[in-house]
Scaffold this motif. Structure first.
Motif: not given
Length: 101
Positions: A59-63, A52, A5, A54, A50, A40-42
């Protein structure tokens, strides 16, 4: 390969609401910036976005935490992408302020 991270603080002069509006207007275009396509899902939770991304089996998860004078970004890089953590951090530090300008 261990996920990594990275965190970056991106300064801005838009105020909290202005920065949030700017991010909200651009998050949908993120998939277009990734070669080979991506999804992209947000979702917003208060002043935290938040999302993601893909692409290419990863898959990259971000905030993003939007604050009055900065945006704090945390990006979890999985597997092989963790090898590029330094480059991703540099790119965010350089390009992030331009996106909020």
């Amino acid at each position: 390969m261990i996920p990594q991270t990275i965190s970056v603080d991106i300064p801005h002069q838009l105020g909290r609401e202005g920065a949030r509006a700017r991010i909200d207007s651009k998050i949908g275009r993120l998939a277009d910036k990734i070669p080979g396509g991506a999804t992209v899902e947000h979702r917003w939770e208060g002043d935290s976005l938040h999302f993601t991304v893909a692409a290419m089996g990863q898959q990259v998860v971000s905030r993003l935490d939007v604050q009055d004078a900065q945006v704090h970004a945390e990006i979890a890089l999985p597997g092989m992408l963790a090898l590029f953590a330094g480059k991703v951090r540099e790119m965010l530090a350089k390009e992030g302020p331009r996106l909020l300008a």
